[in-house]
Design an enzyme around this catalytic site. Structure first.
Site, PDB file in Angstrom:
ATOM      1  N   ASP A 111       1.725   9.748  -0.741  1.00  0.00           N
ATOM      2  CA  ASP A 111       0.808   8.558  -1.146  1.00  0.00           C
ATOM      3  C   ASP A 111       0.367   8.048   0.055  1.00  0.00           C
ATOM      4  O   ASP A 111       1.055   8.327   1.304  1.00  0.00           O
ATOM      5  CB  ASP A 111       1.599   7.723  -1.665  1.00  0.00           C
ATOM      6  CG  ASP A 111       1.077   6.371  -2.438  1.00  0.00           C
ATOM      7  OD1 ASP A 111      -0.242   6.370  -2.529  1.00  0.00           O
ATOM      8  OD2 ASP A 111       1.601   5.531  -2.258  1.00  0.00           O
ATOM      9  N   SER A 112      -0.603   7.047   0.301  1.00  0.00           N
ATOM     10  CA  SER A 112      -0.860   6.197   1.637  1.00  0.00           C
ATOM     11  C   SER A 112       0.371   5.369   1.910  1.00  0.00           C
ATOM     12  O   SER A 112       0.493   4.811   2.905  1.00  0.00           O
ATOM     13  CB  SER A 112      -1.900   5.440   1.125  1.00  0.00           C
ATOM     14  OG  SER A 112      -1.890   4.750  -0.120  1.00  0.00           O
ATOM     15  N   GLU A 156       3.166  -4.029  -0.748  1.00  0.00           N
ATOM     16  CA  GLU A 156       3.838  -3.163   0.555  1.00  0.00           C
ATOM     17  C   GLU A 156       4.523  -4.240   1.328  1.00  0.00           C
ATOM     18  O   GLU A 156       5.685  -4.116   1.977  1.00  0.00           O
ATOM     19  CB  GLU A 156       2.647  -2.862   1.405  1.00  0.00           C
ATOM     20  CG  GLU A 156       1.997  -1.420   0.608  1.00  0.00           C
ATOM     21  CD  GLU A 156       2.993  -0.107   1.089  1.00  0.00           C
ATOM     22  OE1 GLU A 156       3.542  -0.204   2.010  1.00  0.00           O
ATOM     23  OE2 GLU A 156       2.668   0.677   0.108  1.00  0.00           O
ATOM     24  N   HIS A 176       0.925   2.242  -6.867  1.00  0.00           N
ATOM     25  CA  HIS A 176       1.607   0.906  -6.643  1.00  0.00           C
ATOM     26  C   HIS A 176       1.880  -0.058  -7.653  1.00  0.00           C
ATOM     27  O   HIS A 176       2.909  -0.805  -7.837  1.00  0.00           O
ATOM     28  CB  HIS A 176       0.847  -0.020  -5.545  1.00  0.00           C
ATOM     29  CG  HIS A 176       0.965   0.361  -4.167  1.00  0.00           C
ATOM     30  ND1 HIS A 176       0.443   1.637  -3.667  1.00  0.00           N
ATOM     31  CD2 HIS A 176       1.616   0.145  -3.008  1.00  0.00           C
ATOM     32  CE1 HIS A 176       0.635   1.948  -2.270  1.00  0.00           C
ATOM     33  NE2 HIS A 176       1.323   0.824  -2.048  1.00  0.00           N
ATOM     34  N   CYS A 178      -1.396   9.429  -5.356  1.00  0.00           N
ATOM     35  CA  CYS A 178      -2.165   8.391  -5.175  1.00  0.00           C
ATOM     36  C   CYS A 178      -3.420   8.599  -5.780  1.00  0.00           C
ATOM     37  O   CYS A 178      -4.041   9.595  -5.676  1.00  0.00           O
ATOM     38  CB  CYS A 178      -2.478   8.467  -3.501  1.00  0.00           C
ATOM     39  SG  CYS A 178      -3.684   7.381  -2.801  1.00  0.00           S
ATOM     40  N   CYS A 214      -3.342   2.872  -9.977  1.00  0.00           N
ATOM     41  CA  CYS A 214      -3.063   2.912  -8.564  1.00  0.00           C
ATOM     42  C   CYS A 214      -1.227   3.059  -8.574  1.00  0.00           C
ATOM     43  O   CYS A 214      -0.786   2.341  -9.455  1.00  0.00           O
ATOM     44  CB  CYS A 214      -3.350   1.587  -7.755  1.00  0.00           C
ATOM     45  SG  CYS A 214      -2.722   1.419  -6.312  1.00  0.00           S
TER      46      CYS A 214
HETATM   47  N1  DGL Z   1      -1.244   4.062  -4.026  1.00  0.00           N
HETATM   48  C1  DGL Z   1      -2.858   4.215  -3.977  1.00  0.00           C
HETATM   49  C2  DGL Z   1      -3.325   4.798  -5.142  1.00  0.00           C
HETATM   50  O1  DGL Z   1      -2.804   5.064  -6.135  1.00  0.00           O
HETATM   51  C3  DGL Z   1      -3.494   3.225  -3.436  1.00  0.00           C
HETATM   52  C4  DGL Z   1      -2.848   2.401  -2.266  1.00  0.00           C
HETATM   53  C5  DGL Z   1      -3.995   2.202  -1.044  1.00  0.00           C
HETATM   54  O2  DGL Z   1      -4.941   1.589  -1.392  1.00  0.00           O
HETATM   55  O3  DGL Z   1      -3.624   2.913   0.100  1.00  0.00           O
HETATM   56  O4  DGL Z   1      -4.296   4.562  -5.240  1.00  0.00           O
END
Ligand code: DGL
Length: 268
Positions: A10-11, A155, A189, A73, A187
């Site tokens: 993931d990011s 975050e 997150h 992600c 997402c």
């Molecule tokens: N966790 C990432 C997703 O599922 C998004 C986070 C980011 O914007 O980097 O899209």
């Protein structure tokens, strides 16, 4: 290859919501996690940039000898799936958007109206909207909403902060005005703020975490390719991140409910 780990990426920290489900669904599997915390957010960046970052991440994980890649992600799944699968070659690639679509179209209820919340890149890609429409025969109403500020707040660990509630009230108002049956957390997150989301929407609805079905798809794939870990054993979890080691460990341990001693800072 059966004993090789699964690579999950993931990011940032969000992909841990997918790791959590994989740990439950596949308790014998070793996992290597990669979170590109130094360059988060991806969800507001250009497709070219996301693809370049993804190339670097996947090369890093392939060097670690993984037997499968899980794109934890939605943003990467939406615009860089091909980039991952080209680099992966024979190695299976599983992505969270397929998990989210599967959760909607294979649900025992028939949903008439579905909401999607995600990053601006994921919403703009229409990956969820097109995928759901392709797989449902009935007419389904889809309301999507980009929620760019959720990721930086998560975050920062501000899961319970008044700022989070204020932003949630603003973003989710559309779902109080237009009733939906289910809301996809598009997402990785967002499962960390499921409570905030449920409390902000003033009626009962199904909140869909795509990570659950993603882990089922992964199990199915590993089973069909004969790639499941052959032994019952205590799995080994390793985490590589590109910045803010202490913050990641603190939030990650809180979210996964385990100690994360094998967490390393890397540059790629
Ligand atoms: N966790 C990432 C997703 O599922 C998004 C986070 C980011 O914007 O980097 O899209």
């Amino acid at each position: 290859m059966n004993k090789f780990p699964i690579g999950v990426f993931d990011s940032g920290i969000g992909g841990l919501s997918v790791v959590k489900q994989i740990m439950q669904t596949l308790p014998n599997e070793d996992i290597i996690y990669f979170g590109d915390i130094a360059r988060i957010p991806y969800g507001t960046k250009s497709t070219a940039t996301i693809r370049e970052f993804t190339r670097q991440t996947v090369s890093f994980l392939l060097e670690k000898k993984v037997k499968a890649l899980v794109i934890a992600c939605n943003t990467i799944s939406a615009v860089a799936y091909e980039t991952v699968s080209e680099l992966a070659g024979q190695i299976p690639v599983i992505d969270v958007i397929s998990g989210g679509i599967d959760a909607i179209v294979n649900h025992n209820k028939v949903y008439k109206s579905v909401g999607i919340i995600a990053t601006p890149v994921t919403i703009k890609s229409n990956a969820y909207q097109n995928g759901i429409r392709r797989h449902t025969k009935t007419n389904i109403n889809i309301i999507s909403k980009a929620c760019p500020l959720f990721v930086p707040l998560i975050e920062e660990g501000l899961l319970d902060h008044p700022a989070m509630n204020a932003i949630a009230t603003d973003y989710l108002e559309i779902f109080n005005q237009n009733k939906i049956d289910a809301l996809i957390l598009g997402c990785t997150h967002y499962p960390m703020i499921t409570n905030v989301i449920q409390n902000t929407i003033h009626y009962k609805l199904d909140i869909i975490d795509p990570a659950i079905n993603t882990s089922h798809i992964l199990r199915h794939k590993l089973t069909s390719l004969n790639l499941l870990h052959p032994k019952t054993h205590t799995p080994h979890y390793t985490f590589y991140i590109t910045d803010n080691l202490d913050k990641f460990i603190k939030l990650g341990e809180m979210f996964l409910n385990i100690a994360l001693p094998n967490t390393h800072l890397v540059t790629i």
